[in-house]
Design a protein around this motif. Structure first.
Motif, PDB file in Angstrom:
ATOM      1  N   VAL A 160      38.042  38.760  44.583  1.00  0.00           N
ATOM      2  CA  VAL A 160      38.660  39.840  43.378  1.00  0.00           C
ATOM      3  C   VAL A 160      37.736  39.247  42.652  1.00  0.00           C
ATOM      4  O   VAL A 160      36.454  39.851  41.646  1.00  0.00           O
ATOM      5  CB  VAL A 160      39.532  39.625  42.663  1.00  0.00           C
ATOM      6  N   HIS A 161      36.879  37.689  42.311  1.00  0.00           N
ATOM      7  CA  HIS A 161      36.297  37.206  41.575  1.00  0.00           C
ATOM      8  C   HIS A 161      34.799  37.251  42.439  1.00  0.00           C
ATOM      9  O   HIS A 161      33.955  37.275  41.597  1.00  0.00           O
ATOM     10  CB  HIS A 161      36.470  35.372  41.985  1.00  0.00           C
ATOM     11  N   MET A 162      34.208  37.822  43.084  1.00  0.00           N
ATOM     12  CA  MET A 162      32.798  38.488  44.145  1.00  0.00           C
ATOM     13  C   MET A 162      32.799  39.233  43.418  1.00  0.00           C
ATOM     14  O   MET A 162      31.659  39.811  43.250  1.00  0.00           O
ATOM     15  CB  MET A 162      32.698  38.045  45.445  1.00  0.00           C
ATOM     16  N   GLU A 195      41.231  52.320  49.662  1.00  0.00           N
ATOM     17  CA  GLU A 195      41.738  51.895  48.532  1.00  0.00           C
ATOM     18  C   GLU A 195      41.235  50.863  48.260  1.00  0.00           C
ATOM     19  O   GLU A 195      41.330  50.025  46.934  1.00  0.00           O
ATOM     20  CB  GLU A 195      42.664  51.590  48.368  1.00  0.00           C
ATOM     21  N   VAL A 196      40.850  49.436  48.709  1.00  0.00           N
ATOM     22  CA  VAL A 196      40.547  48.126  48.285  1.00  0.00           C
ATOM     23  C   VAL A 196      39.207  47.883  47.067  1.00  0.00           C
ATOM     24  O   VAL A 196      39.479  47.081  46.584  1.00  0.00           O
ATOM     25  CB  VAL A 196      39.844  47.389  49.921  1.00  0.00           C
ATOM     26  N   LEU A 238      40.478  45.686  44.109  1.00  0.00           N
ATOM     27  CA  LEU A 238      39.669  44.628  43.670  1.00  0.00           C
ATOM     28  C   LEU A 238      39.301  44.395  42.093  1.00  0.00           C
ATOM     29  O   LEU A 238      39.227  44.031  41.746  1.00  0.00           O
ATOM     30  CB  LEU A 238      38.318  44.884  44.342  1.00  0.00           C
ATOM     31  N   THR A 239      39.666  45.473  41.644  1.00  0.00           N
ATOM     32  CA  THR A 239      38.645  45.563  40.094  1.00  0.00           C
ATOM     33  C   THR A 239      40.845  46.032  39.620  1.00  0.00           C
ATOM     34  O   THR A 239      40.651  44.993  38.463  1.00  0.00           O
ATOM     35  CB  THR A 239      38.450  47.003  39.710  1.00  0.00           C
ATOM     36  N   ASP A 255      46.503  43.269  36.701  1.00  0.00           N
ATOM     37  CA  ASP A 255      47.901  43.156  36.385  1.00  0.00           C
ATOM     38  C   ASP A 255      47.970  41.955  38.218  1.00  0.00           C
ATOM     39  O   ASP A 255      47.630  41.838  39.230  1.00  0.00           O
ATOM     40  CB  ASP A 255      47.459  43.818  37.975  1.00  0.00           C
ATOM     41  N   LYS A 256      48.614  40.791  37.383  1.00  0.00           N
ATOM     42  CA  LYS A 256      49.310  39.652  37.613  1.00  0.00           C
ATOM     43  C   LYS A 256      50.588  39.970  38.223  1.00  0.00           C
ATOM     44  O   LYS A 256      50.604  38.884  38.952  1.00  0.00           O
ATOM     45  CB  LYS A 256      49.240  38.935  36.722  1.00  0.00           C
TER      46      LYS A 256
END
Length: 395
Positions: A70-72, A373-374, A378-379, A384-385
């Protein structure tokens, strides 16, 4: 084959200096300092082939989205990726995976039986590709390999239909057969890597606990949740999780946490001291990634507790400065340790055995998706926690 590959522009910040391990325009150990405008795409790529006799071709069956992924794919206000570590783009993302052996070279030895791998063997893999011959590897610290590469970071990873990995990084999942159904076995297998990160943090680097000790975990992401499960099985008297999300707090309780606290609505320090009869905890795990937010409470806990000799293990990555009060750690005989990675000291086989004995980490999987869907997730996972672990599944 279909794969999810991340592209980004090499555009170093003004204060960046090329390190001796960096490769201009290709690889940096300080990703957030150089990579800009990330974009994850589903692409058609050639199916990988075995090139060395110790390599194994694996059909990927499940691969989880990690916070690092996610952070990349996430950028700051200037367009730079948030992930601060080793990166080299373009690269196929994904490193929390499991699959089954399709083909193996003649020197690809399976640790399960000390024989060559054969087709059909269910496996998972370490994502840290340690060399085995540098000083740190020779000293037994492969997580800090001087020639490190990482699946899904600077080497093509597992958000793909197939992947090739050297056998020395593979671990059989046969022990899970008969305990989990086939699909659930591969889902569990994809969680061995993040659970091993937690194991390394709380047992290897944090020094573990004695049965009857109290522990506090800050952050209910996959690493924090796995830590709760591991520490309860290690004999934690009171395993306490601090986490704002109700969904994650409930998951922690299912995995073994005795107490969960919402730090946004409750006084964390008072609650922990109350639950521990004023003694505090032997082990504190920083798994939030926002130490600048939780550090004040963490120090207050150590200072106000009657207990001494506590350890703070830092596992979440965060490129931030945190004010520290040395007096707290001196007077309370406390210490801080850093934990990176998952390899070495038998973390993987022990986590697999824990899963085989009933530590069902598949409870943290919120949603199963397809490779297509990846990029969307990732976005979505940036905000969304309520989603804890999202896993891409290949049939």
């Amino acid at each position: 084959m279909k794969a999810v590959r991340l592209h980004a522009k090499w555009d170093p910040r003004s204060d960046f200096k090329l390190g001796n391990k960096d490769i201009e325009g290709k690889v940096s150990w300080l990703g957030s300092k150089v990579w800009r405008y990330p974009e994850a795409k589903v692409e058609e790529l050639p199916e990988p082939k075995i090139k060395r006799p110790s390599e194994v071709l694996i059909k990927v069956r499940a691969c989880g989205i990690c916070g690092s992924d996610v952070h990349m794919a996430q950028s700051d206000e200037n367009g730079y990726i948030l992930y601060p570590g080793l990166t080299g783009f373009p690269a196929v993302l994904g490193h929390e995976f499991s699959g089954e052996v399709v083909e193996a070279g003649p020197e690809a030895i399976n640790r399960r039986n000390n024989q060559p791998f054969t087709p059909g063997e269910p496996v998972t893999a370490e994502e840290m590709l340690w060399c085995g011959y540098c000083r740190h590897c020779a000293d037994g610290y492969p997580n800090h390999c001087e020639n490190l590469h990482e699946l899904g970071f600077d080497v093509d990873g597992a958000f793909a239909e197939y992947i090739v990995v050297d056998a020395k990084y593979l671990w059989s999942l046969r022990e899970l057969e008969g305990v989990y159904s086939e699909e659930k076995l591969f889902l569990a297998g994809s969680l061995v890597e993040p659970s091993s990160v937690a194991y390394n943090a709380v047992i290897e680097r944090g020094g573990g606990i004695r049965p009857g000790d109290n522990v506090v975990v800050f952050g209910g992401g996959p690493i924090g949740l796995a830590a709760c499960a591991i520490l309860k099985r290690a004999g934690g008297a009171r395993v306490i999780l601090s986490e704002p999300s109700e969904v994650r707090r409930k998951m922690a309780q299912e995995l073994g946490a005795d107490v969960t606290i919402n730090p946004l609505k409750e006084d964390l320090v008072e609650k922990v001291l109350d639950y521990t009869q004023g003694m505090g905890a032997k082990l504190y795990l920083e798994a939030t990634g926002v130490p600048q937010i939780i550090w004040k409470d963490l120090e207050a806990l150590i200072w106000k507790a009657r207990g001494i000799n506590s350890t703070v293990a830092i596992v979440a990555r965060a490129d931030v400065n945190v004010p520290m009060t040395p007096e707290v750690f001196q007077v309370k005989r406390a210490q801080i340790v850093g934990a990176q990675g998952h390899s070495g000291h038998g973390t993987f086989p022990r986590v697999i055995s824990l899963m085989a004995s009933g530590m069902d980490m598949t409870k943290i999987i919120s949603k199963k998706i397809s490779l297509d869907e990846v990029p969307e997730y990732l976005t979505r996972l940036q905000t969304d926690k309520e989603l804890v672990k999202v896993t891409a599944v290949n049939s």
